[in-house]
Motif scaffolding. Sequence first.
Motif, PDB file in Angstrom:
ATOM      1  N   PHE A  37      54.145 -13.493  -6.600  1.00  0.00           N
ATOM      2  CA  PHE A  37      53.674 -13.729  -5.243  1.00  0.00           C
ATOM      3  C   PHE A  37      54.384 -14.961  -4.696  1.00  0.00           C
ATOM      4  O   PHE A  37      54.865 -15.794  -5.459  1.00  0.00           O
ATOM      5  N   ARG A  38      54.411 -15.065  -3.388  1.00  0.00           N
ATOM      6  CA  ARG A  38      54.994 -16.264  -2.795  1.00  0.00           C
ATOM      7  C   ARG A  38      54.147 -16.710  -1.614  1.00  0.00           C
ATOM      8  O   ARG A  38      53.456 -15.909  -1.000  1.00  0.00           O
ATOM      9  N   GLN A  39      54.241 -17.980  -1.357  1.00  0.00           N
ATOM     10  CA  GLN A  39      53.514 -18.532  -0.225  1.00  0.00           C
ATOM     11  C   GLN A  39      54.358 -19.606   0.432  1.00  0.00           C
ATOM     12  O   GLN A  39      54.721 -20.593  -0.214  1.00  0.00           O
ATOM     13  N   ALA A  40      54.654 -19.369   1.682  1.00  0.00           N
ATOM     14  CA  ALA A  40      55.383 -20.353   2.481  1.00  0.00           C
ATOM     15  C   ALA A  40      54.374 -21.198   3.248  1.00  0.00           C
ATOM     16  O   ALA A  40      53.243 -20.748   3.489  1.00  0.00           O
ATOM     17  N   PRO A  41      54.758 -22.398   3.654  1.00  0.00           N
ATOM     18  CA  PRO A  41      53.829 -23.261   4.397  1.00  0.00           C
ATOM     19  C   PRO A  41      53.282 -22.563   5.635  1.00  0.00           C
ATOM     20  O   PRO A  41      54.033 -21.990   6.416  1.00  0.00           O
ATOM     21  N   GLY A  42      51.969 -22.575   5.762  1.00  0.00           N
ATOM     22  CA  GLY A  42      51.333 -21.986   6.930  1.00  0.00           C
ATOM     23  C   GLY A  42      51.250 -20.481   6.927  1.00  0.00           C
ATOM     24  O   GLY A  42      50.833 -19.882   7.917  1.00  0.00           O
ATOM     25  N   GLY A  47      52.625 -10.615  -1.747  1.00  0.00           N
ATOM     26  CA  GLY A  47      53.120  -9.962  -2.945  1.00  0.00           C
ATOM     27  C   GLY A  47      54.593  -9.657  -2.815  1.00  0.00           C
ATOM     28  O   GLY A  47      55.013  -9.067  -1.826  1.00  0.00           O
ATOM     29  N   VAL A  48      55.377 -10.063  -3.781  1.00  0.00           N
ATOM     30  CA  VAL A  48      56.823  -9.855  -3.763  1.00  0.00           C
ATOM     31  C   VAL A  48      57.211  -8.684  -4.656  1.00  0.00           C
ATOM     32  O   VAL A  48      57.943  -7.784  -4.246  1.00  0.00           O
ATOM     33  N   SER A  49      56.707  -8.707  -5.883  1.00  0.00           N
ATOM     34  CA  SER A  49      57.071  -7.678  -6.843  1.00  0.00           C
ATOM     35  C   SER A  49      56.058  -7.684  -7.971  1.00  0.00           C
ATOM     36  O   SER A  49      55.306  -8.649  -8.149  1.00  0.00           O
ATOM     37  N   GLU A  89      64.248 -16.851   4.895  1.00  0.00           N
ATOM     38  CA  GLU A  89      62.852 -16.399   4.928  1.00  0.00           C
ATOM     39  C   GLU A  89      62.274 -16.149   3.537  1.00  0.00           C
ATOM     40  O   GLU A  89      61.074 -15.881   3.405  1.00  0.00           O
ATOM     41  N   ASP A  90      63.097 -16.225   2.507  1.00  0.00           N
ATOM     42  CA  ASP A  90      62.596 -16.138   1.134  1.00  0.00           C
ATOM     43  C   ASP A  90      62.075 -17.482   0.631  1.00  0.00           C
ATOM     44  O   ASP A  90      61.512 -17.561  -0.460  1.00  0.00           O
ATOM     45  N   THR A  91      62.266 -18.520   1.416  1.00  0.00           N
ATOM     46  CA  THR A  91      61.816 -19.855   1.023  1.00  0.00           C
ATOM     47  C   THR A  91      60.303 -19.883   0.888  1.00  0.00           C
ATOM     48  O   THR A  91      59.576 -19.514   1.815  1.00  0.00           O
ATOM     49  N   ALA A  92      59.828 -20.306  -0.276  1.00  0.00           N
ATOM     50  CA  ALA A  92      58.391 -20.328  -0.548  1.00  0.00           C
ATOM     51  C   ALA A  92      58.171 -20.877  -1.949  1.00  0.00           C
ATOM     52  O   ALA A  92      59.122 -21.041  -2.728  1.00  0.00           O
ATOM     53  N   VAL A  93      56.923 -21.129  -2.257  1.00  0.00           N
ATOM     54  CA  VAL A  93      56.530 -21.369  -3.639  1.00  0.00           C
ATOM     55  C   VAL A  93      56.213 -20.005  -4.249  1.00  0.00           C
ATOM     56  O   VAL A  93      55.447 -19.229  -3.682  1.00  0.00           O
ATOM     57  N   TYR A  94      56.823 -19.732  -5.369  1.00  0.00           N
ATOM     58  CA  TYR A  94      56.647 -18.452  -6.053  1.00  0.00           C
ATOM     59  C   TYR A  94      55.725 -18.636  -7.254  1.00  0.00           C
ATOM     60  O   TYR A  94      55.896 -19.575  -8.043  1.00  0.00           O
ATOM     61  N   TYR A  95      54.785 -17.729  -7.383  1.00  0.00           N
ATOM     62  CA  TYR A  95      53.825 -17.755  -8.479  1.00  0.00           C
ATOM     63  C   TYR A  95      53.892 -16.451  -9.265  1.00  0.00           C
ATOM     64  O   TYR A  95      54.072 -15.382  -8.673  1.00  0.00           O
ATOM     65  N   TYR A 115      44.715 -14.159 -13.707  1.00  0.00           N
ATOM     66  CA  TYR A 115      45.477 -15.227 -14.360  1.00  0.00           C
ATOM     67  C   TYR A 115      46.674 -15.616 -13.507  1.00  0.00           C
ATOM     68  O   TYR A 115      47.435 -14.750 -13.072  1.00  0.00           O
ATOM     69  N   TRP A 116      46.865 -16.930 -13.342  1.00  0.00           N
ATOM     70  CA  TRP A 116      47.935 -17.435 -12.492  1.00  0.00           C
ATOM     71  C   TRP A 116      48.664 -18.584 -13.169  1.00  0.00           C
ATOM     72  O   TRP A 116      48.050 -19.395 -13.870  1.00  0.00           O
ATOM     73  N   GLY A 117      49.961 -18.632 -12.923  1.00  0.00           N
ATOM     74  CA  GLY A 117      50.735 -19.771 -13.364  1.00  0.00           C
ATOM     75  C   GLY A 117      50.893 -20.764 -12.234  1.00  0.00           C
ATOM     76  O   GLY A 117      50.488 -20.518 -11.101  1.00  0.00           O
ATOM     77  N   GLN A 118      51.514 -21.885 -12.548  1.00  0.00           N
ATOM     78  CA  GLN A 118      51.828 -22.846 -11.496  1.00  0.00           C
ATOM     79  C   GLN A 118      52.999 -22.303 -10.703  1.00  0.00           C
ATOM     80  O   GLN A 118      53.673 -21.386 -11.144  1.00  0.00           O
ATOM     81  N   GLY A 119      53.245 -22.793  -9.547  1.00  0.00           N
ATOM     82  CA  GLY A 119      54.317 -22.274  -8.726  1.00  0.00           C
ATOM     83  C   GLY A 119      55.659 -22.912  -9.029  1.00  0.00           C
ATOM     84  O   GLY A 119      55.749 -23.981  -9.644  1.00  0.00           O
TER      85      GLY A 119
END
Length: 126
Positions: A37-42, A47-49, A89-95, A115-119
């Motif tokens: 997953f990814r999350q960009a600011p704001g 879900g990416v893959s 536009e792919d810029t983000a924190v990926y988890y 279960y989640w890892g750090q980004g």
Amino acid sequence: EVQLQASGGGSVHTGGSLRLSCAASGFRFDYAFIGWFRQAPGKEREGVSCIRTSDGLPYFADSVKGRFTISSDNANQRVYLQMNSLKPEDTAVYYCAAADNDLRGGWRNWRAYPYWGQGTLVTVSS
């Protein structure tokens, strides 16, 4: 104890590539769903893959199809996300996230992953 550790982020220019890695332990890795997953600011978490580790079945968001690939190394309990032709536009924190072999609501539903890892931060500059 379940542990997920994402790594491989960095800064690239448009068109560049990165390979993210997710190291997992503490659950039955060969019978699970591992999602990125990814999350960009704001923005909302996206879900990416995802990969079903029992048979390698991959899932991709439309925005990354043809550019990203996902693979799993069950022997070493790792999942890789190869990201090519990166765009700003792919810029983000990926988890990376993991779920037992039962995803309620589909692979994009981040709430289905307990279960989640750090980004790891991916920055793509133009």
